[in-house]
Design a protein around this motif. Structure first.
Motif, PDB file in Angstrom:
ATOM      1  N   UNK A 100       0.841  -1.191   0.000  1.00 50.75           N
ATOM      2  CA  UNK A 100       0.000   0.000   0.000  1.00 50.75           C
ATOM      3  C   UNK A 100       0.879   1.245   0.000  1.00 50.75           C
ATOM      4  N   UNK A 101       0.263   2.383  -0.335  1.00 51.82           N
ATOM      5  CA  UNK A 101       0.991   3.645  -0.383  1.00 51.82           C
ATOM      6  C   UNK A 101       0.973   4.331   0.977  1.00 51.82           C
ATOM      7  N   UNK A 102       2.118   4.861   1.351  1.00 52.63           N
ATOM      8  CA  UNK A 102       2.246   5.773   2.479  1.00 52.63           C
ATOM      9  C   UNK A 102       2.986   7.000   1.972  1.00 52.63           C
ATOM     10  N   UNK A 103       3.197   7.978   2.804  1.00 47.54           N
ATOM     11  CA  UNK A 103       3.823   9.233   2.383  1.00 47.54           C
ATOM     12  C   UNK A 103       5.170   9.013   1.700  1.00 47.54           C
ATOM     13  N   UNK A 104       5.919   8.000   2.135  1.00 47.71           N
ATOM     14  CA  UNK A 104       7.252   7.749   1.578  1.00 47.71           C
ATOM     15  C   UNK A 104       7.247   6.780   0.399  1.00 47.71           C
ATOM     16  N   UNK A 105       6.087   6.328  -0.058  1.00 45.69           N
ATOM     17  CA  UNK A 105       6.013   5.405  -1.179  1.00 45.69           C
ATOM     18  C   UNK A 105       5.328   4.105  -0.808  1.00 45.69           C
ATOM     19  N   UNK A 106       5.626   3.050  -1.568  1.00 46.83           N
ATOM     20  CA  UNK A 106       4.994   1.738  -1.358  1.00 46.83           C
ATOM     21  C   UNK A 106       5.645   1.007  -0.191  1.00 46.83           C
ATOM     22  N   UNK A 107       4.804   0.402   0.660  1.00 43.88           N
ATOM     23  CA  UNK A 107       5.294  -0.420   1.767  1.00 43.88           C
ATOM     24  C   UNK A 107       4.530  -1.742   1.757  1.00 43.88           C
ATOM     25  N   UNK A 108       5.163  -2.787   2.278  1.00 41.64           N
ATOM     26  CA  UNK A 108       4.531  -4.107   2.326  1.00 41.64           C
ATOM     27  C   UNK A 108       3.381  -4.122   3.309  1.00 41.64           C
ATOM     28  N   UNK A 109       2.367  -4.934   2.981  1.00 40.48           N
ATOM     29  CA  UNK A 109       1.205  -5.122   3.842  1.00 40.48           C
ATOM     30  C   UNK A 109      -0.004  -4.373   3.315  1.00 40.48           C
ATOM     31  N   UNK A 117      -9.119   1.866  -0.798  1.00 37.79           N
ATOM     32  CA  UNK A 117      -8.637   1.445  -2.114  1.00 37.79           C
ATOM     33  C   UNK A 117      -7.124   1.281  -2.130  1.00 37.79           C
ATOM     34  N   UNK A 118      -6.479   1.244  -0.988  1.00 39.68           N
ATOM     35  CA  UNK A 118      -5.019   1.297  -0.880  1.00 39.68           C
ATOM     36  C   UNK A 118      -4.395  -0.084  -0.685  1.00 39.68           C
ATOM     37  N   UNK A 119      -4.702  -1.034  -1.571  1.00 37.90           N
ATOM     38  CA  UNK A 119      -4.118  -2.377  -1.570  1.00 37.90           C
ATOM     39  C   UNK A 119      -3.766  -2.749  -3.004  1.00 37.90           C
ATOM     40  N   UNK A 120      -2.489  -3.082  -3.237  1.00 40.36           N
ATOM     41  CA  UNK A 120      -2.006  -3.302  -4.593  1.00 40.36           C
ATOM     42  C   UNK A 120      -1.086  -4.515  -4.665  1.00 40.36           C
ATOM     43  N   UNK A 121      -1.113  -5.199  -5.807  1.00 41.64           N
ATOM     44  CA  UNK A 121      -0.178  -6.278  -6.133  1.00 41.64           C
ATOM     45  C   UNK A 121       0.289  -6.019  -7.560  1.00 41.64           C
ATOM     46  N   UNK A 122       1.597  -6.034  -7.761  1.00 43.91           N
ATOM     47  CA  UNK A 122       2.174  -5.791  -9.090  1.00 43.91           C
ATOM     48  C   UNK A 122       2.633  -7.108  -9.724  1.00 43.91           C
ATOM     49  N   UNK A 123       2.460  -7.199 -11.036  1.00 41.88           N
ATOM     50  CA  UNK A 123       3.013  -8.311 -11.799  1.00 41.88           C
ATOM     51  C   UNK A 123       3.270  -7.845 -13.225  1.00 41.88           C
ATOM     52  N   UNK A 124       4.050  -8.618 -13.961  1.00 40.96           N
ATOM     53  CA  UNK A 124       4.373  -8.289 -15.350  1.00 40.96           C
ATOM     54  C   UNK A 124       4.137  -9.484 -16.246  1.00 40.96           C
ATOM     55  N   UNK A 125       3.883  -9.193 -17.522  1.00 46.29           N
ATOM     56  CA  UNK A 125       3.774 -10.285 -18.496  1.00 46.29           C
ATOM     57  C   UNK A 125       5.191 -10.678 -18.934  1.00 46.29           C
ATOM     58  N   UNK A 126       5.333 -11.704 -19.773  1.00 50.84           N
ATOM     59  CA  UNK A 126       6.671 -12.157 -20.175  1.00 50.84           C
ATOM     60  C   UNK A 126       7.528 -11.097 -20.874  1.00 50.84           C
TER      61      UNK A 126
END
Length: 134
Positions: A96-105, A110-119
């Motif tokens: 999720x986002x905090x003032x300093x950027x993305x942090x785990x947990x 609406x502040x829950x994210x998972x990133x992935x990439x295609x091949x």
């Protein structure tokens, strides 16, 4: 007058590999796979429940791996992440986002994210929709 976003082009190097990734690993439905002569092929795929599709193939006109930040909104981010991992997608941790950027947990709202990439390295983001929001 409605303006609906219906199709987003995704640049890839290998249409067959990308089609397998998006259909078999991410779970998109294959709407059509069309060829019209040598060197012309497009494949349209749609995420479950979405009114917008992606298209891969010879008509995209962008450098493969350059697309970033397409968001897929899900009701349960942990379950969606687990589904991607089970299908062999290298999905990141819930963050999720905090003032300093993305942090785990997880975060709130609406502040829950998972990133992935295609091949090819095109970047995708899962975002959780809070309960009760549509």
């Amino acid at each position: 007058m409605d303006w609906t976003l219906e199709v987003v082009p995704v640049p890839v190097t290998d249409v067959d590999r990308a089609k397998r990734f998006y259909s078999e690993q991410v779970g998109f439905a294959v709407d059509h796979d069309t060829s019209a002569g040598e060197g012309f092929r497009i494949v349209q795929l749609t995420p479950p429940g979405s009114g917008c599709s992606i298209v891969i193939g010879s008509v995209v006109g962008m450098e493969p791996g350059t697309l970033r930040g397409l968001q897929l909104v899900v009701s349960d981010i942990e379950a969606a992440r687990d589904q991607l991992l089970e299908r062999g997608v290298d999905a990141g941790k819930v963050q999720h986002y905090e003032a300093d950027g993305m942090v785990d947990g997880p975060g709130g709202g609406w502040n829950n994210f998972v990133h992935f990439s295609d091949p090819d390295g095109n970047g995708w983001v899962l975002q959780q929709r809070p309960a009760g929001n549509s």
